[in-house]
Write a protein that holds these residues in place. Structure first.
Motif, PDB file in Angstrom:
ATOM      1  N   ILE A 131      88.534  57.453  -3.216  1.00  0.00           N
ATOM      2  CA  ILE A 131      89.202  58.464  -2.764  1.00  0.00           C
ATOM      3  C   ILE A 131      89.587  57.994  -1.296  1.00  0.00           C
ATOM      4  O   ILE A 131      90.850  58.450  -0.719  1.00  0.00           O
ATOM      5  N   ASN A 132      88.892  56.857  -0.737  1.00  0.00           N
ATOM      6  CA  ASN A 132      89.389  56.348   0.499  1.00  0.00           C
ATOM      7  C   ASN A 132      90.562  55.513   0.256  1.00  0.00           C
ATOM      8  O   ASN A 132      91.541  55.261   1.066  1.00  0.00           O
ATOM      9  N   ILE A 133      90.641  54.831  -0.847  1.00  0.00           N
ATOM     10  CA  ILE A 133      91.761  54.055  -1.156  1.00  0.00           C
ATOM     11  C   ILE A 133      93.011  55.005  -1.278  1.00  0.00           C
ATOM     12  O   ILE A 133      94.431  54.551  -0.912  1.00  0.00           O
ATOM     13  N   THR A 189      93.692  64.213  -1.671  1.00  0.00           N
ATOM     14  CA  THR A 189      94.474  63.405  -0.686  1.00  0.00           C
ATOM     15  C   THR A 189      95.880  64.393  -0.507  1.00  0.00           C
ATOM     16  O   THR A 189      96.166  63.979   0.896  1.00  0.00           O
ATOM     17  N   ALA A 190      96.154  64.920  -1.079  1.00  0.00           N
ATOM     18  CA  ALA A 190      97.317  65.910  -0.691  1.00  0.00           C
ATOM     19  C   ALA A 190      96.703  66.996   0.397  1.00  0.00           C
ATOM     20  O   ALA A 190      97.634  67.288   1.463  1.00  0.00           O
ATOM     21  N   GLN A 191      95.599  67.533   0.438  1.00  0.00           N
ATOM     22  CA  GLN A 191      95.044  68.138   1.672  1.00  0.00           C
ATOM     23  C   GLN A 191      94.929  67.627   2.864  1.00  0.00           C
ATOM     24  O   GLN A 191      95.392  68.016   3.929  1.00  0.00           O
ATOM     25  N   ASN A 192      94.510  66.271   2.720  1.00  0.00           N
ATOM     26  CA  ASN A 192      94.393  65.438   3.880  1.00  0.00           C
ATOM     27  C   ASN A 192      95.876  65.216   4.596  1.00  0.00           C
ATOM     28  O   ASN A 192      96.216  65.194   5.959  1.00  0.00           O
ATOM     29  N   ILE A 193      96.748  64.929   3.765  1.00  0.00           N
ATOM     30  CA  ILE A 193      98.330  64.931   4.087  1.00  0.00           C
ATOM     31  C   ILE A 193      98.718  66.141   4.898  1.00  0.00           C
ATOM     32  O   ILE A 193      99.344  65.975   5.915  1.00  0.00           O
ATOM     33  N   TRP A 194      98.555  66.986   4.186  1.00  0.00           N
ATOM     34  CA  TRP A 194      99.169  68.402   4.737  1.00  0.00           C
ATOM     35  C   TRP A 194      98.401  68.645   6.175  1.00  0.00           C
ATOM     36  O   TRP A 194      99.116  69.294   7.059  1.00  0.00           O
ATOM     37  N   LYS A 195      97.206  68.565   6.121  1.00  0.00           N
ATOM     38  CA  LYS A 195      96.444  68.957   7.452  1.00  0.00           C
ATOM     39  C   LYS A 195      96.322  67.852   8.501  1.00  0.00           C
ATOM     40  O   LYS A 195      96.703  68.531   9.713  1.00  0.00           O
ATOM     41  N   ASP A 196      96.400  66.487   8.369  1.00  0.00           N
ATOM     42  CA  ASP A 196      96.298  65.686   9.342  1.00  0.00           C
ATOM     43  C   ASP A 196      97.569  64.761   9.580  1.00  0.00           C
ATOM     44  O   ASP A 196      97.407  63.921  10.549  1.00  0.00           O
ATOM     45  N   ALA A 197      98.361  64.720   8.678  1.00  0.00           N
ATOM     46  CA  ALA A 197      99.426  63.608   8.926  1.00  0.00           C
ATOM     47  C   ALA A 197     100.325  63.897  10.150  1.00  0.00           C
ATOM     48  O   ALA A 197     100.546  62.869  10.871  1.00  0.00           O
ATOM     49  N   GLY A 198     100.603  65.126  10.436  1.00  0.00           N
ATOM     50  CA  GLY A 198     101.155  65.491  11.783  1.00  0.00           C
ATOM     51  C   GLY A 198     100.375  65.117  12.990  1.00  0.00           C
ATOM     52  O   GLY A 198     100.937  64.481  13.901  1.00  0.00           O
ATOM     53  N   TRP A 199      99.138  65.624  13.027  1.00  0.00           N
ATOM     54  CA  TRP A 199      98.310  65.133  13.969  1.00  0.00           C
ATOM     55  C   TRP A 199      98.230  63.768  14.201  1.00  0.00           C
ATOM     56  O   TRP A 199      98.251  63.159  15.280  1.00  0.00           O
ATOM     57  N   GLY A 200      98.323  62.896  13.148  1.00  0.00           N
ATOM     58  CA  GLY A 200      98.297  61.601  13.269  1.00  0.00           C
ATOM     59  C   GLY A 200      99.391  60.822  13.918  1.00  0.00           C
ATOM     60  O   GLY A 200      99.332  59.637  14.288  1.00  0.00           O
ATOM     61  N   THR A 201     100.367  61.479  14.146  1.00  0.00           N
ATOM     62  CA  THR A 201     101.663  60.850  14.703  1.00  0.00           C
ATOM     63  C   THR A 201     101.634  60.783  16.065  1.00  0.00           C
ATOM     64  O   THR A 201     102.562  60.077  16.838  1.00  0.00           O
ATOM     65  N   ILE A 202     100.659  61.625  16.690  1.00  0.00           N
ATOM     66  CA  ILE A 202     100.511  61.575  18.387  1.00  0.00           C
ATOM     67  C   ILE A 202     100.410  59.962  19.007  1.00  0.00           C
ATOM     68  O   ILE A 202     101.108  59.599  19.606  1.00  0.00           O
ATOM     69  N   VAL A 261      83.414  59.724   3.388  1.00  0.00           N
ATOM     70  CA  VAL A 261      84.326  60.833   2.959  1.00  0.00           C
ATOM     71  C   VAL A 261      84.057  61.989   3.544  1.00  0.00           C
ATOM     72  O   VAL A 261      83.133  62.408   4.095  1.00  0.00           O
ATOM     73  N   GLY A 262      85.262  63.001   3.895  1.00  0.00           N
ATOM     74  CA  GLY A 262      85.029  64.101   4.534  1.00  0.00           C
ATOM     75  C   GLY A 262      84.064  64.934   3.799  1.00  0.00           C
ATOM     76  O   GLY A 262      84.415  65.559   2.870  1.00  0.00           O
ATOM     77  N   PRO A 302      80.872  72.319 -10.457  1.00  0.00           N
ATOM     78  CA  PRO A 302      80.135  71.458 -11.613  1.00  0.00           C
ATOM     79  C   PRO A 302      81.380  70.829 -12.700  1.00  0.00           C
ATOM     80  O   PRO A 302      80.779  69.695 -13.236  1.00  0.00           O
ATOM     81  N   LEU A 303      82.522  71.354 -12.517  1.00  0.00           N
ATOM     82  CA  LEU A 303      83.247  70.690 -13.755  1.00  0.00           C
ATOM     83  C   LEU A 303      83.955  69.315 -13.125  1.00  0.00           C
ATOM     84  O   LEU A 303      84.511  68.630 -13.965  1.00  0.00           O
ATOM     85  N   VAL A 304      84.033  68.956 -11.897  1.00  0.00           N
ATOM     86  CA  VAL A 304      84.428  67.739 -11.292  1.00  0.00           C
ATOM     87  C   VAL A 304      83.339  67.072 -10.712  1.00  0.00           C
ATOM     88  O   VAL A 304      83.867  66.285  -9.645  1.00  0.00           O
ATOM     89  N   ASN A 305      82.080  67.369 -10.802  1.00  0.00           N
ATOM     90  CA  ASN A 305      81.181  66.598 -10.250  1.00  0.00           C
ATOM     91  C   ASN A 305      81.151  65.086 -10.404  1.00  0.00           C
ATOM     92  O   ASN A 305      80.703  64.262  -9.622  1.00  0.00           O
ATOM     93  N   SER A 306      81.556  64.832 -11.690  1.00  0.00           N
ATOM     94  CA  SER A 306      81.787  63.385 -12.016  1.00  0.00           C
ATOM     95  C   SER A 306      82.638  62.647 -11.017  1.00  0.00           C
ATOM     96  O   SER A 306      82.401  61.274 -10.943  1.00  0.00           O
ATOM     97  N   VAL A 307      83.657  63.082 -10.534  1.00  0.00           N
ATOM     98  CA  VAL A 307      84.486  62.528  -9.561  1.00  0.00           C
ATOM     99  C   VAL A 307      84.420  63.061  -8.129  1.00  0.00           C
ATOM    100  O   VAL A 307      85.207  62.288  -7.378  1.00  0.00           O
ATOM    101  N   ALA A 308      83.423  63.850  -7.853  1.00  0.00           N
ATOM    102  CA  ALA A 308      83.385  64.488  -6.482  1.00  0.00           C
ATOM    103  C   ALA A 308      81.941  64.096  -5.701  1.00  0.00           C
ATOM    104  O   ALA A 308      82.050  64.274  -4.842  1.00  0.00           O
ATOM    105  N   ASP A 309      81.215  63.588  -6.496  1.00  0.00           N
ATOM    106  CA  ASP A 309      79.901  63.100  -6.097  1.00  0.00           C
ATOM    107  C   ASP A 309      79.987  61.947  -5.226  1.00  0.00           C
ATOM    108  O   ASP A 309      80.238  60.745  -5.690  1.00  0.00           O
ATOM    109  N   VAL A 310      79.523  61.800  -3.815  1.00  0.00           N
ATOM    110  CA  VAL A 310      79.914  60.703  -3.117  1.00  0.00           C
ATOM    111  C   VAL A 310      78.638  60.686  -2.403  1.00  0.00           C
ATOM    112  O   VAL A 310      77.648  61.319  -2.340  1.00  0.00           O
ATOM    113  N   PHE A 311      78.322  59.591  -1.390  1.00  0.00           N
ATOM    114  CA  PHE A 311      77.445  59.346  -0.833  1.00  0.00           C
ATOM    115  C   PHE A 311      76.909  60.602   0.309  1.00  0.00           C
ATOM    116  O   PHE A 311      75.813  60.859   0.659  1.00  0.00           O
ATOM    117  N   ASP A 312      77.959  61.052   0.943  1.00  0.00           N
ATOM    118  CA  ASP A 312      77.692  62.177   1.849  1.00  0.00           C
ATOM    119  C   ASP A 312      77.238  63.498   1.206  1.00  0.00           C
ATOM    120  O   ASP A 312      76.089  64.111   1.575  1.00  0.00           O
TER     121      ASP A 312
END
Length: 321
Positions: free
Chosen positions: A99-101, A186-199, A253-254, A264-274
């Motif tokens: 996810i971070n990559i 990734t698409a959510q992060n881009i839409w939400k924070d890409a503009g803020w990161g330009t500061i 990860v956020g 439950p259907l995506v837990n195999s790719v969504a379960d992280v340390f957080d």
């Protein structure tokens, strides 16, 4: 027979120490207002960062709120060993780093590109309007973003699937199929924070000497050459510093975003340390396990930041220290 210390040498050492303290006192007195400005930040790190670090010792205990910190049983590396030997550990490690990559490859460059594009806008009002538009999503909570994602991509009421159905295609379960999950985050992060990161990048670009662009125009350089030979080299130190610091969050990860988007259907790719620390430490009351996971993430982040900084300095650039 022990040698007697040289009184003259000892006096010289004491004099050097005193001289060093005097110079420090003079500098602090001269820059006292700068130190006062630093004081809130220093207090923040002492109270909220360094002060709570004693709580990391809980990861070496079977902590019980009833027994307290001093009454809980010490178990050494038990929780770390169990975590490393668990099959779930490798799943969490894979999900966290991939996810971070994804964010590093697809999200990190976009604020740079967006800052370069905004910098090329010459009309002041038009530029400010566009800056405000790209900044606005940052101020939305993840609850709002997750709700918007649901209304756009869900199979029953989602706008996208309604359009696909109208065009004669079958609906796609974007929110419940694992192969779409990382791209969706990734698409959510881009839409939400890409503009803020330009500061930060726009501030760095603002510090470029305008006469360099004037000289480039005289030499016949167009806008693309000015960006490549002037703007990008000027903001390279900022890019490298943020790139290094990004490695410090490779094990992070956020949590709020994942908690709202996983099912439950995506837990195999969504379960992280957080999420694992939340489930074990909060829901199951195993505080020591949650602290152990947090300590592991901190150590991994420190190793990655140190390594990235070392590599950047070896390549001839300035690091963060």
């Amino acid at each position: 027979m022990e040698k007697t210390a040289n009184p003259a040498a000892m006096a010289q050492v004491r004099g050097a120490r005193k001289s060093g303290l005097d110079r420090l006192a003079v500098r602090m007195n001269k820059n006292k207002y700068i130190y006062l400005l630093m004081l809130p930040g220093i207090l923040f790190f002492i109270v909220f960062k360094f002060g709570p670090m004693w709580g990391l010792l809980i990861s070496f205990q079977d902590y019980s709120p009833f027994a307290g910190f001093w009454g809980s049983e010490w178990v050494g590396l038990k929780h770390f060993t169990e975590m490393f030997q668990s099959e779930q550990f490798y799943i969490m490690l894979r999900n966290t780093f991939l996810i971070n990559i994804f964010n590093l490859v697809f999200y990190f460059p976009l604020p740079i590109v967006l800052a370069l594009m905004l910098n090329e806008v010459r009309h002041g009002l038009y530029k400010r309007i566009h800056q405000s538009i790209v900044y606005m999503p940052h101020f939305l909570s993840w609850v709002v973003v997750a709700s918007m994602t649901f209304f756009v991509l869900s199979t029953d009421i989602g706008i996208v699937n309604k359009v696909l159905y109208t065009l004669g295609f079958k609906p796609i379960a974007f929110l419940s199929q694992p192969q779409y999950f990382w791209a969706l985050l990734t698409a959510q992060n881009i839409w939400k924070d890409a503009g803020w990161g330009t500061i930060i990048f726009l501030a760095s670009i603002a510090g470029v000497d305008p006469t360099r662009y004037e000289a480039a125009v005289v030499d016949g350089a167009g806008r693309w050459r000015q960006i490549y030979h002037i703007t990008l080299p000027a903001i390279r130190p900022t890019i490298l510093i943020l790139f290094i610091l990004r490695f410090g969050h490779m094990a992070d990860v956020g949590f709020e975003q994942l908690l709202l988007m996983m099912n439950p259907l995506v837990n195999s790719v969504a379960d992280v340390f957080d999420t694992y620390a939340y489930n074990q430490g909060i829901l199951r009351g195993q505080t020591s396990v949650g602290v152990a996971v947090g300590m592991f993430k901190g150590v991994i982040g420190l190793i990655l930041v140190t390594t990235a900084n070392y590599v950047v300095k070896k390549l001839g650039h300035d690091g963060i220290y």
